[in-house]
Design a protein around this motif. Sequence first.
Motif, PDB file in Angstrom:
ATOM      1  N   LEU A 121       0.828  -1.207   0.000  1.00 44.57           N
ATOM      2  CA  LEU A 121       0.000   0.000   0.000  1.00 44.57           C
ATOM      3  C   LEU A 121       0.863   1.259   0.000  1.00 44.57           C
ATOM      4  N   LEU A 122       1.956   1.233   0.756  1.00 45.69           N
ATOM      5  CA  LEU A 122       2.831   2.408   0.800  1.00 45.69           C
ATOM      6  C   LEU A 122       3.494   2.639  -0.553  1.00 45.69           C
ATOM      7  N   SER A 123       4.046   1.589  -1.148  1.00 45.41           N
ATOM      8  CA  SER A 123       4.711   1.732  -2.442  1.00 45.41           C
ATOM      9  C   SER A 123       3.728   2.153  -3.529  1.00 45.41           C
ATOM     10  N   SER A 124       2.555   1.526  -3.545  1.00 46.05           N
ATOM     11  CA  SER A 124       1.556   1.862  -4.561  1.00 46.05           C
ATOM     12  C   SER A 124       1.059   3.288  -4.385  1.00 46.05           C
ATOM     13  N   GLY A 125       0.827   3.700  -3.128  1.00 44.72           N
ATOM     14  CA  GLY A 125       0.356   5.060  -2.882  1.00 44.72           C
ATOM     15  C   GLY A 125       1.369   6.109  -3.292  1.00 44.72           C
ATOM     16  N   LEU A 126       2.641   5.894  -2.964  1.00 42.62           N
ATOM     17  CA  LEU A 126       3.685   6.856  -3.341  1.00 42.62           C
ATOM     18  C   LEU A 126       3.877   6.894  -4.852  1.00 42.62           C
ATOM     19  N   THR A 127       3.773   5.736  -5.501  1.00 45.91           N
ATOM     20  CA  THR A 127       3.902   5.712  -6.957  1.00 45.91           C
ATOM     21  C   THR A 127       2.761   6.464  -7.611  1.00 45.91           C
ATOM     22  N   LEU A 128       1.541   6.262  -7.117  1.00 46.75           N
ATOM     23  CA  LEU A 128       0.388   6.984  -7.679  1.00 46.75           C
ATOM     24  C   LEU A 128       0.514   8.482  -7.457  1.00 46.75           C
ATOM     25  N   ARG A 129       0.992   8.886  -6.297  1.00 39.45           N
ATOM     26  CA  ARG A 129       1.155  10.316  -6.037  1.00 39.45           C
ATOM     27  C   ARG A 129       2.174  10.915  -6.997  1.00 39.45           C
ATOM     28  N   ARG A 130       3.240  10.195  -7.212  1.00 38.38           N
ATOM     29  CA  ARG A 130       4.265  10.679  -8.136  1.00 38.38           C
ATOM     30  C   ARG A 130       3.713  10.803  -9.554  1.00 38.38           C
ATOM     31  N   LEU A 131       2.944   9.799  -9.970  1.00 41.17           N
ATOM     32  CA  LEU A 131       2.387   9.822 -11.316  1.00 41.17           C
ATOM     33  C   LEU A 131       1.357  10.935 -11.469  1.00 41.17           C
ATOM     34  N   LEU A 132       0.507  11.091 -10.469  1.00 40.84           N
ATOM     35  CA  LEU A 132      -0.536  12.123 -10.569  1.00 40.84           C
ATOM     36  C   LEU A 132       0.053  13.526 -10.529  1.00 40.84           C
ATOM     37  N   ASN A 133       1.196  13.695  -9.894  1.00 43.34           N
ATOM     38  CA  ASN A 133       1.865  14.991  -9.900  1.00 43.34           C
ATOM     39  C   ASN A 133       2.448  15.343 -11.260  1.00 43.34           C
ATOM     40  N   SER A 134       2.418  14.363 -12.185  1.00 44.49           N
ATOM     41  CA  SER A 134       2.925  14.610 -13.534  1.00 44.49           C
ATOM     42  C   SER A 134       1.850  15.165 -14.464  1.00 44.49           C
ATOM     43  N   ARG A 135       0.663  15.466 -13.937  1.00 43.32           N
ATOM     44  CA  ARG A 135      -0.416  15.975 -14.791  1.00 43.32           C
ATOM     45  C   ARG A 135      -0.083  17.334 -15.390  1.00 43.32           C
ATOM     46  N   LYS A 136       0.861  18.036 -14.791  1.00 43.83           N
ATOM     47  CA  LYS A 136       1.239  19.351 -15.317  1.00 43.83           C
ATOM     48  C   LYS A 136       2.025  19.247 -16.613  1.00 43.83           C
ATOM     49  N   HIS A 137       2.365  18.027 -17.030  1.00 42.63           N
ATOM     50  CA  HIS A 137       3.088  17.795 -18.280  1.00 42.63           C
ATOM     51  C   HIS A 137       2.140  17.091 -19.256  1.00 42.63           C
ATOM     52  N   PRO A 138       1.405  17.836 -20.061  1.00 42.25           N
ATOM     53  CA  PRO A 138       0.383  17.229 -20.936  1.00 42.25           C
ATOM     54  C   PRO A 138       0.953  16.196 -21.896  1.00 42.25           C
ATOM     55  N   GLU A 139       2.184  16.373 -22.330  1.00 46.78           N
ATOM     56  CA  GLU A 139       2.755  15.438 -23.300  1.00 46.78           C
ATOM     57  C   GLU A 139       2.997  14.062 -22.692  1.00 46.78           C
ATOM     58  N   LEU A 140       3.032  13.987 -21.372  1.00 44.19           N
ATOM     59  CA  LEU A 140       3.248  12.710 -20.700  1.00 44.19           C
ATOM     60  C   LEU A 140       1.975  12.105 -20.126  1.00 44.19           C
ATOM     61  N   TRP A 141       0.858  12.815 -20.240  1.00 44.48           N
ATOM     62  CA  TRP A 141      -0.335  12.397 -19.511  1.00 44.48           C
ATOM     63  C   TRP A 141      -0.851  11.035 -19.975  1.00 44.48           C
ATOM     64  N   GLY A 142      -0.727  10.727 -21.270  1.00 47.92           N
ATOM     65  CA  GLY A 142      -1.197   9.429 -21.745  1.00 47.92           C
ATOM     66  C   GLY A 142      -0.429   8.282 -21.110  1.00 47.92           C
ATOM     67  N   ASP A 143       0.901   8.385 -21.085  1.00 43.31           N
ATOM     68  CA  ASP A 143       1.720   7.346 -20.463  1.00 43.31           C
ATOM     69  C   ASP A 143       1.491   7.293 -18.958  1.00 43.31           C
ATOM     70  N   VAL A 144       1.335   8.462 -18.349  1.00 51.96           N
ATOM     71  CA  VAL A 144       1.109   8.505 -16.908  1.00 51.96           C
ATOM     72  C   VAL A 144      -0.204   7.817 -16.547  1.00 51.96           C
ATOM     73  N   ARG A 145      -1.234   8.052 -17.332  1.00 50.84           N
ATOM     74  CA  ARG A 145      -2.540   7.456 -17.038  1.00 50.84           C
ATOM     75  C   ARG A 145      -2.485   5.935 -17.152  1.00 50.84           C
ATOM     76  N   ARG A 146      -1.784   5.434 -18.156  1.00 50.71           N
ATOM     77  CA  ARG A 146      -1.652   3.976 -18.288  1.00 50.71           C
ATOM     78  C   ARG A 146      -0.843   3.392 -17.139  1.00 50.71           C
ATOM     79  N   ALA A 147       0.237   4.086 -16.743  1.00 56.57           N
ATOM     80  CA  ALA A 147       1.053   3.597 -15.635  1.00 56.57           C
ATOM     81  C   ALA A 147       0.263   3.615 -14.321  1.00 56.57           C
ATOM     82  N   ALA A 148      -0.515   4.672 -14.105  1.00 59.65           N
ATOM     83  CA  ALA A 148      -1.324   4.762 -12.894  1.00 59.65           C
ATOM     84  C   ALA A 148      -2.379   3.661 -12.858  1.00 59.65           C
ATOM     85  N   ALA A 149      -2.968   3.365 -14.028  1.00 57.51           N
ATOM     86  CA  ALA A 149      -3.972   2.303 -14.092  1.00 57.51           C
ATOM     87  C   ALA A 149      -3.346   0.945 -13.769  1.00 57.51           C
TER      88      ALA A 149
END
Length: 345
Positions: A207-235
Amino acid sequence: MLPASNSSAGGAEEERQCIVNDQMGPFPVLYTIIFIISLPGNLLSVWTFIRSPRAKQQSSSVFLLNLLVADMLLLLALPFKILKDIGAAPWSLMVFHCQVSAVTIYISLYASIAFLAFIITDRYLQDCHNLSFLRLQEVGFARLLSLVIWLLLLLIMVPNMALPIQHIQEQRYLSCSSLKKDLSLHWHALTVILCTALFLNASAVVLLSSGLTLRRLLNSRKHPELWGDVRRAAASVTAMALAYILSFVPYHMVRTPYTLSQTKVITDCHTKRQLFLGKEATLLLSVLHLCFDPLLFFYLYSPFRQTLRNMFPCSRKQSVSEAEQEEMMEPAAPAQMPSNSTYCL
């Protein structure tokens, strides 16, 4: 539960009337379906690891290989449980299941829990360059850690095989706890406590590793060019964490009260029967991970994907170029994400 001794005819008759495993219903059929579905994928995984010299070059490969060993142990033990639950096993085979194959199922179950936790943590550490000093990603340390897990589980579980059992009259429905003497029942209860502690620690790490990874990925929303890859990784991270929770949490919610019924703390027959059915249903969910682990190998282990492509003639021409592209993308993906170290803390 069947009688543990013949000290009291009245007590033995009362115990004999409380049979908890006479209504297995669809469980043997469902276990058989899981066995048939998961066997090809796991055998293919074994073949891939044997053929690939790269299997020992990364810590993630070490953990995946140990997860595969745990899955194969479970696949070897599952037919004995199916035969016992169907009622087609002779008495000697039923006793063998209680002493050996049932214990093997739990060894493989908790080994899978531990190595899944290591795999999820390893994937998180691969993205956190500021945590590269941790030794979990060193191949030698990963092997040592894997050896410690196996030795720990064997130390906890093997006494359940070795402790003497009592001889009871042959009967159609055998409850494994009825074979155990008092010392064996006490060790069984201790085993459940220790394995539950292992599960709680592994779950906290997941839970700790998954939560920190999701937080890191969601903080990448400010980079639109990466959002597609980020969304797949978060899923994929969310799916892995949810699969872990759904597979193992329900079982451990039932495991402790069911153990109390085995050790005669809970004596009501109706409650015993309900707890047994709950244990079987949740154990089925835990065993279901056999069907999904080959997907994990496919997603995390590129030689597995390469082997599958080579099995189909229409994809062999593209296999080399696709493999090279994957090797370029896999290490580059973390680097494309924002490197703010606070995301990994």
